[in-house]
Design a protein around this motif. Sequence first.
Motif, mmCIF file in Angstrom:
data_model
loop_
_atom_site.group_PDB
_atom_site.id
_atom_site.type_symbol
_atom_site.label_atom_id
_atom_site.label_comp_id
_atom_site.label_asym_id
_atom_site.label_seq_id
_atom_site.Cartn_x
_atom_site.Cartn_y
_atom_site.Cartn_z
ATOM 1 N N ALA A 1 -4.869 85.392 18.850
ATOM 2 C CA ALA A 1 -5.158 84.536 19.997
ATOM 3 C C ALA A 1 -4.913 83.067 19.664
ATOM 4 N N ASN A 2 -5.206 82.664 18.422
ATOM 5 C CA ASN A 2 -5.003 81.274 18.022
ATOM 6 C C ASN A 2 -3.535 80.931 17.807
ATOM 7 N N LEU A 3 -2.732 81.929 17.452
ATOM 8 C CA LEU A 3 -1.287 81.700 17.314
ATOM 9 C C LEU A 3 -0.577 81.728 18.665
ATOM 10 N N TRP A 4 -1.148 82.459 19.602
ATOM 11 C CA TRP A 4 -0.547 82.647 20.913
ATOM 12 C C TRP A 4 -0.344 81.298 21.614
ATOM 13 N N GLY A 5 0.875 81.002 22.017
ATOM 14 C CA GLY A 5 1.172 79.769 22.726
ATOM 15 C C GLY A 5 1.525 78.595 21.835
ATOM 16 N N MET A 6 1.440 78.766 20.514
ATOM 17 C CA MET A 6 1.775 77.680 19.594
ATOM 18 C C MET A 6 3.275 77.415 19.616
ATOM 19 N N GLY A 7 3.665 76.162 19.556
ATOM 20 C CA GLY A 7 5.076 75.799 19.525
ATOM 21 C C GLY A 7 5.682 76.028 18.150
ATOM 22 N N TYR A 8 7.013 76.195 18.114
ATOM 23 C CA TYR A 8 7.686 76.480 16.842
ATOM 24 C C TYR A 8 7.467 75.354 15.839
ATOM 25 N N GLU A 9 7.553 74.095 16.272
ATOM 26 C CA GLU A 9 7.422 72.974 15.341
ATOM 27 C C GLU A 9 6.030 72.919 14.728
ATOM 28 N N ASP A 10 4.990 73.128 15.552
ATOM 29 C CA ASP A 10 3.621 73.135 15.017
ATOM 30 C C ASP A 10 3.420 74.303 14.057
ATOM 31 N N PHE A 11 4.012 75.437 14.408
ATOM 32 C CA PHE A 11 3.923 76.616 13.549
ATOM 33 C C PHE A 11 4.572 76.337 12.197
ATOM 34 N N GLU A 12 5.749 75.706 12.229
ATOM 35 C CA GLU A 12 6.465 75.423 10.984
ATOM 36 C C GLU A 12 5.734 74.395 10.127
ATOM 37 N N LYS A 13 5.050 73.457 10.748
ATOM 38 C CA LYS A 13 4.267 72.483 9.983
ATOM 39 C C LYS A 13 3.200 73.186 9.151
ATOM 40 N N LYS A 14 2.606 74.217 9.711
ATOM 41 C CA LYS A 14 1.596 74.975 8.976
ATOM 42 C C LYS A 14 2.233 75.760 7.825
ATOM 43 N N ILE A 15 3.469 76.227 8.041
ATOM 44 C CA ILE A 15 4.207 76.888 6.964
ATOM 45 C C ILE A 15 4.415 75.909 5.811
ATOM 46 N N LEU A 16 4.809 74.691 6.148
ATOM 47 C CA LEU A 16 5.079 73.677 5.130
ATOM 48 C C LEU A 16 3.813 73.266 4.385
ATOM 49 N N ASP A 17 2.651 73.455 5.009
ATOM 50 C CA ASP A 17 1.387 73.178 4.317
ATOM 51 C C ASP A 17 1.163 74.125 3.141
ATOM 52 N N LYS A 18 1.784 75.309 3.216
ATOM 53 C CA LYS A 18 1.560 76.334 2.181
ATOM 54 C C LYS A 18 2.801 76.623 1.353
ATOM 55 N N SER A 19 3.940 76.082 1.738
ATOM 56 C CA SER A 19 5.186 76.407 1.057
ATOM 57 C C SER A 19 6.022 75.145 0.900
ATOM 58 N N SER A 20 6.856 75.117 -0.132
ATOM 59 C CA SER A 20 7.743 73.976 -0.347
ATOM 60 C C SER A 20 8.977 74.049 0.543
ATOM 61 N N ARG A 21 9.158 75.163 1.255
ATOM 62 C CA ARG A 21 10.323 75.354 2.121
ATOM 63 C C ARG A 21 9.897 75.488 3.574
ATOM 64 N N ASN A 22 10.786 75.089 4.486
ATOM 65 C CA ASN A 22 10.513 75.360 5.884
ATOM 66 C C ASN A 22 10.727 76.848 6.149
ATOM 67 N N LEU A 23 10.388 77.292 7.354
ATOM 68 C CA LEU A 23 10.393 78.724 7.640
ATOM 69 C C LEU A 23 11.785 79.334 7.498
ATOM 70 N N ALA A 24 12.795 78.683 8.060
ATOM 71 C CA ALA A 24 14.145 79.234 7.992
ATOM 72 C C ALA A 24 14.627 79.342 6.555
ATOM 73 N N ASP A 25 14.376 78.321 5.749
ATOM 74 C CA ASP A 25 14.800 78.359 4.349
ATOM 75 C C ASP A 25 14.058 79.427 3.570
ATOM 76 N N LEU A 26 12.790 79.628 3.906
ATOM 77 C CA LEU A 26 11.990 80.656 3.241
ATOM 78 C C LEU A 26 12.588 82.041 3.468
ATOM 79 N N VAL A 27 12.990 82.316 4.698
ATOM 80 C CA VAL A 27 13.611 83.601 5.021
ATOM 81 C C VAL A 27 14.990 83.696 4.393
ATOM 82 N N ARG A 28 15.762 82.624 4.493
ATOM 83 C CA ARG A 28 17.132 82.629 3.993
ATOM 84 C C ARG A 28 17.193 82.938 2.493
#
Length: 362
Positions: A101-128
């Motif tokens: 429910a808390n993820l529902w409606g979140m924008g991609y940029e805000d979501f990726e910022k949270k990824i960067l809080d835990k990883s040295s890579r952005n989401l696309a680079d992490l998958v790549r």
Amino acid sequence: MKILIRNQKSEMWQMVQSVAYANETELQKLLAEQPSLISLNEVREGAGPLVAAVREFPLDIGSVDLIGFTADGDIAIIECKLASNEEIKRKVIGQVLEYGANLWGMGYEDFEKKILDKSSRNLADLVRVNLQNQEWDEESFRTNVGQALQSGNFILIIVVDEINEELSKIVRFINEAGKPAFSLAALEMRRFQKEQTEILVPHLFGVVNTGKSSTAGLRKQWTEERFFEAVHNSLPKEIVTIIQDLYTWSRLKSKRVWFGTGTASGSFTFHYQKNGKSVSMFSIYTNGNLFINYGWATTQVSAESLQRFHQAITKIPGFEGIPDDFNKWPNVRIKDVFLDKPNVLNQFKEVVEEFGTYFVLL
């Protein structure tokens, strides 16, 4: 559960011993290191394997144990519990639903910022990075992740070391009676050991959602006909002419021109082939962008080769600002660099052709 093994040279079966996880963090770490242990295609029809995961994903209400991603952009919310934890019964269901429910409606940029809080890579680079040399459409991935966030079409998975009947029944009830947009499953991940050999026995419980993946059926192989139909419908005639020129030239100079599988945009990619390997050089998209595929090429050719190519291409007007970060996919707009500049177009072709004469494979 009893598991017996034997060596092919022996007629005697030996029982392996059940091994407990030291704590929930150990179970979480195991799945983060190899998220593909979770068979998503058993949870949701058409879903590919998880290729990357982020631990302790931060939300306002707490941290999700794991957020996992398929190459197509499906999102899995994963919560780990041991049988000894009282929350394994009812509370964990509310917990994983609250995370969704808390993820529902979140924008991609805000979501990726949270990824960067835990990883040295952005989401696309992490998958790549985890896909290594596989062809992959980043634009489609971003689109599908964004759609999953907006629709709440997540895959919710509760991973336990040992299932109990109450949890299994709740999962079955939600999936059978509720018919939600999301998918929910409980995964038992029992571990056994015999001397130096460890055995994992994953087992899904509950009738899982048979709905298709949020990306199933969307990714289709583009063709020359589909690609140029989209180009003609979306771009000015003079840009279409440049793209047609580059495509015709690519077919002459490359032994492999590969069409992508994007949902939002189509693409074709210029490859060099050498000693059985395919080296991805650049891609052109139906939105009029040209990507230099450093991120793929860096896994295929020597750093010296790429550095020489970079020095040559950044001498071309319009390409001067391309960064020398070979883990990236820098891009330019065709109308900015080539429109009414035939000399620049010819220079670009010459640099790419020259690269084909000197690059060294890894």
